[in-house]
Design a protein around this motif. Structure first.
Motif, mmCIF file in Angstrom:
data_model
loop_
_atom_site.group_PDB
_atom_site.id
_atom_site.type_symbol
_atom_site.label_atom_id
_atom_site.label_comp_id
_atom_site.label_asym_id
_atom_site.label_seq_id
_atom_site.Cartn_x
_atom_site.Cartn_y
_atom_site.Cartn_z
ATOM 1 N N CYS A 168 0.832 -1.208 0.000
ATOM 2 C CA CYS A 168 0.000 0.000 0.000
ATOM 3 C C CYS A 168 0.867 1.259 0.000
ATOM 4 O O CYS A 168 0.553 2.246 -0.687
ATOM 5 C CB CYS A 168 -0.928 -0.009 1.218
ATOM 6 S SG CYS A 168 -2.212 -1.277 1.171
ATOM 7 N N ALA A 169 1.957 1.237 0.776
ATOM 8 C CA ALA A 169 2.848 2.392 0.825
ATOM 9 C C ALA A 169 3.516 2.637 -0.527
ATOM 10 O O ALA A 169 3.648 3.784 -0.980
ATOM 11 C CB ALA A 169 3.905 2.193 1.911
ATOM 12 N N GLN A 170 3.919 1.560 -1.208
ATOM 13 C CA GLN A 170 4.535 1.721 -2.527
ATOM 14 C C GLN A 170 3.542 2.275 -3.551
ATOM 15 O O GLN A 170 3.881 3.133 -4.369
ATOM 16 C CB GLN A 170 5.093 0.381 -2.989
ATOM 17 C CG GLN A 170 6.280 -0.099 -2.162
ATOM 18 C CD GLN A 170 6.741 -1.488 -2.551
ATOM 19 O OE1 GLN A 170 6.189 -2.102 -3.474
ATOM 20 N NE2 GLN A 170 7.735 -2.007 -1.839
ATOM 21 N N GLY A 171 2.304 1.778 -3.485
ATOM 22 C CA GLY A 171 1.287 2.327 -4.382
ATOM 23 C C GLY A 171 1.011 3.793 -4.100
ATOM 24 O O GLY A 171 0.828 4.602 -5.028
ATOM 25 N N SER A 172 0.997 4.148 -2.816
ATOM 26 C CA SER A 172 0.770 5.531 -2.449
ATOM 27 C C SER A 172 1.926 6.419 -2.921
ATOM 28 O O SER A 172 1.708 7.555 -3.371
ATOM 29 C CB SER A 172 0.599 5.645 -0.933
ATOM 30 O OG SER A 172 0.341 6.982 -0.563
ATOM 31 N N ILE A 173 3.157 5.928 -2.835
ATOM 32 C CA ILE A 173 4.316 6.696 -3.312
ATOM 33 C C ILE A 173 4.207 6.941 -4.812
ATOM 34 O O ILE A 173 4.496 8.045 -5.304
ATOM 35 C CB ILE A 173 5.623 5.954 -2.968
ATOM 36 C CG1 ILE A 173 5.875 6.001 -1.464
ATOM 37 C CG2 ILE A 173 6.806 6.552 -3.723
ATOM 38 C CD1 ILE A 173 7.056 5.163 -1.010
ATOM 39 N N LEU A 174 3.788 5.922 -5.557
ATOM 40 C CA LEU A 174 3.628 6.091 -7.003
ATOM 41 C C LEU A 174 2.576 7.160 -7.327
ATOM 42 O O LEU A 174 2.792 8.032 -8.183
ATOM 43 C CB LEU A 174 3.247 4.761 -7.642
ATOM 44 C CG LEU A 174 2.998 4.784 -9.158
ATOM 45 C CD1 LEU A 174 4.246 5.221 -9.912
ATOM 46 C CD2 LEU A 174 2.526 3.411 -9.635
ATOM 47 N N ILE A 175 1.452 7.112 -6.633
ATOM 48 C CA ILE A 175 0.392 8.103 -6.872
ATOM 49 C C ILE A 175 0.866 9.500 -6.498
ATOM 50 O O ILE A 175 0.638 10.480 -7.229
ATOM 51 C CB ILE A 175 -0.872 7.721 -6.095
ATOM 52 C CG1 ILE A 175 -1.478 6.430 -6.670
ATOM 53 C CG2 ILE A 175 -1.894 8.848 -6.128
ATOM 54 C CD1 ILE A 175 -2.652 5.901 -5.881
ATOM 55 N N LEU A 176 1.558 9.623 -5.363
ATOM 56 C CA LEU A 176 2.048 10.933 -4.944
ATOM 57 C C LEU A 176 3.066 11.490 -5.935
ATOM 58 O O LEU A 176 3.108 12.700 -6.179
ATOM 59 C CB LEU A 176 2.668 10.834 -3.546
ATOM 60 C CG LEU A 176 1.689 10.595 -2.391
ATOM 61 C CD1 LEU A 176 2.449 10.318 -1.103
ATOM 62 C CD2 LEU A 176 0.773 11.798 -2.209
ATOM 63 N N ALA A 177 3.900 10.615 -6.500
ATOM 64 C CA ALA A 177 4.873 11.073 -7.501
ATOM 65 C C ALA A 177 4.156 11.621 -8.739
ATOM 66 O O ALA A 177 4.546 12.656 -9.294
ATOM 67 C CB ALA A 177 5.812 9.927 -7.870
ATOM 68 N N ILE A 178 3.105 10.932 -9.165
ATOM 69 C CA ILE A 178 2.340 11.412 -10.326
ATOM 70 C C ILE A 178 1.678 12.756 -10.020
ATOM 71 O O ILE A 178 1.692 13.690 -10.835
ATOM 72 C CB ILE A 178 1.292 10.371 -10.745
ATOM 73 C CG1 ILE A 178 1.983 9.084 -11.223
ATOM 74 C CG2 ILE A 178 0.385 10.917 -11.853
ATOM 75 C CD1 ILE A 178 1.035 7.948 -11.510
#
Length: 266
Positions: A168-178
């Protein structure tokens, strides 16, 4: 004889007088003709002015060494002229690119995509918090049942929950980067001054940048910093819920038809 001589003398005198009269008349006629001819004759034209004197020949050029800097100066001027002709083209291309980027970020498709990313991030953050609570609960049960032989099961479940929370944290990092890239693109297209004049855009940029930074260092911090990072996740949930229910083109029209597209970030 005397009579004959007298007649001859008179004849000669008359002839002489007649001849004198004829000569006088002839001279008078000639004088009148010469006077009329003189009056009718045009005045002679003035002679043309003499041509100007030819200037002296110029002195021969002084022999000097060839100027080696002349080609360099010509090259510099050529580069400047080329640069001046290219600069308007580049500036117009950059202006057009900024206009296109800003137009795309204000489009309906971009708003829908961003709204979906924000709602997905909220879901991932809430799932991560629930998994963290499950990890604490499983560790508590493992410690409580340490002597009963069932602690291994709870330790295993705590490990499984931790791996899921990492996903979940990795997915959240990807979304925040976008989302951060979207904010930076909007800042470039509008200019920093105009971008930060809109309070919603400034707040969104600050929350996205801070959230990404905290997620990247979340596993390395402890103590009060860890508590602050945990508390910041609730800030993200509140911010995401606000954007979803008040400015999302997907959800906001269901609750308030007067809002939705066009309010929040732009």
């Amino acid at each position: 004889k005397i009579m004959a001589r007298t007649r001859t003398t008179k004849s000669l005198f008359l002839c002489s007088a007649a001849l004198a009269v004829c000569l006088f008349a002839l001279s008078t006629v000639q004088a009148a003709e010469s006077a009329s001819a003189t009056a009718e004759k045009p005045e002679p034209e003035a002679p043309p002015p003499p041509p100007p004197p030819t200037p002296p020949p110029p002195p021969p050029p002084a022999t000097s060494k060839p100027n080696s800097s002349a080609p360099k100066q010509e090259k510099t001027l050529n580069k400047k002229s080329k640069g001046s002709s290219v600069t308007p083209t580049l500036s117009s291309m950059v202006s057009k690119a900024k206009h296109d980027v800003d137009h795309f970020l204000h489009s309906e498709e971009a708003h829908i995509a961003k709204s979906a990313l924000v709602m997905s991030d909220v879901g991932l953050v809430m799932t991560g918090i629930q998994l963290q609570l499950s990890i604490v609960h499983e560790n508590y049960l493992a410690a409580k049942l340490a002597g009963a032989g069932a602690e291994s099961h709870h330790q295993h479940m705590a490990h499984v929950h931790h791996e899921r929370e990492q996903l979940c944290a990795q997915g959240s990092i990807l979304i925040l980067a976008i989302l951060l890239v979207e904010n930076l693109a909007a800042m470039w297209a509008q200019g920093p001054k105009k971008f930060f004049k809109k309070t919603a855009q400034g707040v969104d940029f600050f929350i996205v940048a801070t959230s990404l930074w905290l997620e990247l260092i979340f596993e390395k911090i402890t103590g009060a910093n860890r508590l602050f990072a945990e508390w910041w996740r609730f800030v993200r949930i509140v911010h995401g819920a606000y954007e979803t229910f008040f400015h999302s083109p997907i959800v906001a029209p269901l609750f308030n038809p007067n809002h939705g597209h066009g309010g929040g970030h732009h």
